[in-house]
Design an enzyme around this catalytic site. Structure first.
Site, short mmCIF file in Angstrom:
data_model
loop_
_atom_site.label_atom_id
_atom_site.label_comp_id
_atom_site.label_asym_id
_atom_site.label_seq_id
_atom_site.Cartn_x
_atom_site.Cartn_y
_atom_site.Cartn_z
N HIS A 166 0.80 -1.22 0.00
CA HIS A 166 0.00 0.00 0.00
C HIS A 166 0.84 1.28 0.00
CE1 HIS A 166 -3.20 -2.80 0.90
NE2 HIS A 166 -4.08 -1.87 1.17
N GLY A 217 -2.45 -1.01 -6.12
CA GLY A 217 -3.43 -2.06 -5.84
C GLY A 217 -4.61 -1.47 -5.10
N HIS A 218 -4.35 -0.55 -4.20
CA HIS A 218 -5.44 0.13 -3.47
C HIS A 218 -5.41 1.60 -3.84
CE1 HIS A 218 -8.28 1.51 -0.61
NE2 HIS A 218 -8.27 0.42 0.14
N GLU A 342 -14.51 -8.20 0.39
CA GLU A 342 -15.09 -6.89 0.79
C GLU A 342 -15.58 -6.18 -0.47
OE1 GLU A 342 -11.44 -5.30 2.61
OE2 GLU A 342 -12.25 -5.87 4.55
N GLU A 358 -19.09 -2.18 4.10
CA GLU A 358 -18.08 -1.58 4.97
C GLU A 358 -18.34 -0.08 5.12
OE1 GLU A 358 -14.05 -2.47 3.82
OE2 GLU A 358 -13.25 -0.85 5.07
N CYS A 438 -9.31 0.93 9.43
CA CYS A 438 -9.59 1.91 8.37
C CYS A 438 -10.84 2.74 8.64
CB CYS A 438 -9.69 1.20 7.02
SG CYS A 438 -10.80 -0.22 7.04
O1 FUB Z 1 -6.59 -2.05 2.55
C1 FUB Z 1 -6.84 -0.90 3.34
C2 FUB Z 1 -8.22 -0.94 3.90
O2 FUB Z 1 -8.38 -2.10 4.72
C3 FUB Z 1 -9.34 -1.07 2.91
O3 FUB Z 1 -9.75 0.12 2.35
C4 FUB Z 1 -10.40 -1.69 3.73
O4 FUB Z 1 -11.44 -2.25 2.98
C5 FUB Z 1 -9.65 -2.70 4.53
O5 FUB Z 1 -9.50 -3.87 3.80
ZN ZN Z 2 -12.93 0.52 6.58
#
Ligand code: FUB
Ligand code: ZN
Length: 675
Positions: A166, A217-218, A342, A358, A438
């Site tokens: 991340h 990835g995120h 998720e 979430e 988070c």
């Molecule tokens: O991966 C970072 C955060 O943790 C994500 O945004 C959430 O969904 C949780 O998986």
């Molecule tokens: Zn969250």
């Protein structure tokens, strides 16, 4: 994109008096921010340790050693561990603990602190924040890189696992936090650190030959880079955001190149859907994969489209929005129906008790809505933003800000949440904190900046998207106009606006007519209007004078809603709403075995004002009936129909559920009509 863009109002231009949001904001300011600080420092005994501030300190020490001894003298640690949890908190080593993205716990905290300070100066909090910023900045590598996971474990491996790790997500949150703190205090130490990290990333990634062609990835860095561009005026940040967006989904797939040696299966098409990388984003038309990542991506796309005038990219945002709004949205504004990843599920698969929903995903949807509204003001974007905000976002926190939900179900049977593998992710009651924390800090940063979601502006128009009460300053030409909004929303149906100004001034008030109230009425100086309504906004363009008033009347009858018949989970069921609030029934008011109750949809629903343990709220009481228990010891008996007893069903606002202990809860109910 034909209309003029707007931008969320500056937080310092609104003094919020709104009772509903003031309470939430005070809770964040007085409870969540201090609590979160203790959590970041592993000082909350009953909560999972964060290790966040500790990791920054360890990274700084290692940096010092590196400078003294050289990189080769430092130990390295494996970089494949996603969440390192020590056996005990005694004798921790000088290494990285927690999830790979633990740095963001601080970045989200400082963002909420920044927003809060901009509205409530607090020298003590500012001093604490300055000291924390010193700790964070001390961890930054000479070339600007700042991710404690790799700084501590093995710098040579940085940017080698974009798919799962991340670093770019951390950069995104760092930028957002740094900007909030800079705008609140004028202090730029953290902003400079964010810029240095962004510059380091810009040197590494990009279309130029020799640069890495990967993407995160995120997602989140895309929208953060656009903000950095807005604050600094540096085009390269916008270009980098655009690069990451356009790179996603291109072939050959970057994640496959990245994981050349990986066993087959790991890079399966599902994995690409999970990351919204299965196709170039401009070709996408269905919201898929990890829900938070998806809406963060779409928000970044909308930002880039707005700043570059990229019609094609914005059309992709519109298609993705439509798919969510019409096929993938729970009534509480929850998205991500599948706990597996998720993630978004297939169209219309919106289960009530095994969904994920979430809190962060609903927050991300609010981000997306804000950006869509700022590009093309359509009330339906604000309707969804409001649905999420007043329901599935704030249900993520208990009423005193001390415990949090990660997932937000619409129906709960507590035993099932313990014993059924498909529902075990619904943790009851709300938790003190999470190892992967988070959601709570995401809530804090959203709620402390709420006015910039409620109102946006351009030179000649103030858009009222939500009916947040307070005093707004709007610059019109050389004059500041004061716009006072009196609102008891979402409880009361009237919003009153009064203008004060020195000289008469022409500008437009664009007021959203909510989708749930097509019969809303508007008055100027007590005279009813039939204004131009475009895409759900009433555009009131005139020469305003001091003392002019606007009144918006939105009759708030309780209304039963049914879902589309495509939603298998809810055929034959209704949910009750009043205004923007979704209501539910709880065991605390209605006893257990809620599977036995049905609601009478043609009897009047009583509106009851209560100030009790759930706060100063409106409850709804409806007529209903309860199936008398039958069957005795036999599991199956010959059909004979049910017998009923009449009951009064007590509904509470959905966001207040689970504040009186753990019990059953239902939002969608079976219904009947009185003969
Ligand atoms: O991966 C970072 C955060 O943790 C994500 O945004 C959430 O969904 C949780 O998986
Ligand atoms: Zn969250």
């Amino acid at each position: 994109m034909e209309s003029k863009f707007s931008k969320g109002i500056k937080l310092t231009n609104m003094d919020i008096t709104d009772r509903f949001f003031n309470k939430l904001m005070e809770t964040v300011r007085n409870e969540v921010i201090p609590y979160q600080w203790r959590a970041l420092n592993d000082q909350v005994e009953e909560a999972a340790p964060s290790f966040c501030m500790r990791n920054f300190r360890v990274a700084a020490q290692l940096g010092k050693k590196r400078r003294e001894l050289g990189q080769e003298q430092l130990p390295t640690y494996p970089t494949h561990i996603f969440n390192l949890v020590p056996d005990s908190m005694d004798n921790l080593e000088d290494r990285f603990y927690g999830f790979v993205f633990q740095d963001t716990d601080f970045y989200k905290w400082i963002e909420a602190v920044g927003y809060s300070l901009s509205q409530h100066p607090d020298p003590e909090l500012e001093k604490l924040a300055d000291e924390a910023i010193d700790i964070v900045c001390a961890a930054q590598h000479e070339d600007g890189y700042l991710d404690t996971f790799y700084i501590i474990n093995d710098l040579s491996k940085r940017f080698t696992n974009l798919r799962d790790h991340h670093e770019l997500y951390c950069l995104g949150h760092l930028i957002e936090g740094a900007i909030a703190y800079y705008q609140a205090t004028g202090k730029d130490k953290l902003l400079n650190a964010a810029r240095r990290f962004a510059d380091c990333v810009d040197r590494h990634f990009g279309p130029e030959e020799g640069k890495c062609k990967g993407y995160p990835g995120h997602q989140i860095v895309e929208m953060a880079l656009v903000r950095l561009y807005e604050v600094t005026g540096e085009d390269r940040y916008l270009n980098l955001a655009k690069f990451f967006i356009d790179q996603r989904g291109q072939k050959p797939y970057y994640f496959t190149l990245e994981f050349k040696g990986e066993p087959e299966g790991e890079n399966s098409p599902e994995k690409y859907h999970y990351h919204q990388a299965h196709r170039p984003v401009r070709e996408q038309d269905e919201a898929v994969g990890h829900a938070v990542r998806a809406v963060y991506l779409y928000s970044g796309m909308a930002d880039v489209a707005k700043h570059t005038g990229d019609k094609e990219l914005f059309e992709a945002c519109q298609r993705l929005w439509d798919n969510i709004e019409y096929k993938k949205l729970h009534i509480n504004g929850g998205i991500g129906a599948s706990p597996d990843g998720e993630a978004f599920s297939y169209n219309y698969n919106l289960p009530n008790d095994r969904m994920y929903n979430e809190t962060c995903a609903s927050i991300g949807l609010v981000f997306f809505a804000k950006r869509m509204l700022e590009s093309t003001p359509k009330a339906r974007y604000a309707d969804v933003m409001e649905r999420a905000l007043y329901n599935g976002v704030i249900s993520g926190m208990d009423l005193d800000g001390k415990a949090f939900f990660y997932v937000n179900p619409l129906e709960v049977e507590p035993e099932g949440c313990k014993k059924d593998a498909q529902r075990r992710h619904v943790a009851l009651p709300r938790q003190k904190w999470f190892g992967c924390a988070c959601c709570p800090p995401n809530l804090a940063r959203l709620l402390t900046s709420i006015s910039s979601y409620a109102y946006s502006e351009n030179d000649d128009t103030l858009f009222m998207h939500l009916y947040l009460g307070g005093n707004i300053k709007k610059q019109v030409g050389s004059q500041i106009v004061n716009i006072n909004v009196e609102s008891e929303y979402p409880w009361d149906d009237t919003v009153g606006i009064t203008m004060s100004m020195e000289k008469d001034t022409r500008f437009t008030m664009a007021i959203r007519i909510p989708g749930w109230c097509p019969d809303a009425k508007l008055y100027i100086n007590n005279e009813e209007l039939a204004p131009d309504i475009v895409d759900g906004y009433a555009y009131l363009n005139r020469r305003w004078k001091d003392g002019d008033t606007i009144k918006l009347l939105m009759p708030m009858e309780p209304i039963f809603y049914q879902a589309s018949t495509n939603v298998r989970a809810n055929v034959g069921k209704v949910a009750l709403m009043r205004g923007p609030l979704v209501y539910c029934i709880e065991e605390a008011d209605n006893g257990s075995n809620l599977q036995l109750v049905e609601v009478n949809v043609n009897a009047p629903v009583e509106v009851i004002h209560e100030d009790d343990v759930l706060g100063d709220i409106i409850r709804l009481n409806a007529k209903g009936r309860r199936i008398k228990e039958s069957g005795g010891d036999d599991l199956y008996i010959k059909f004979s129909g049910y017998e009923y007893e009449e009951i009064e069903l007590q509904f509470i606002p959905y966001y207040t559920w689970c504040n009186r202990g753990v019990g059953e809860m239902k939002t969608y109910l079976d219904w009947y009509k009185e003969k």
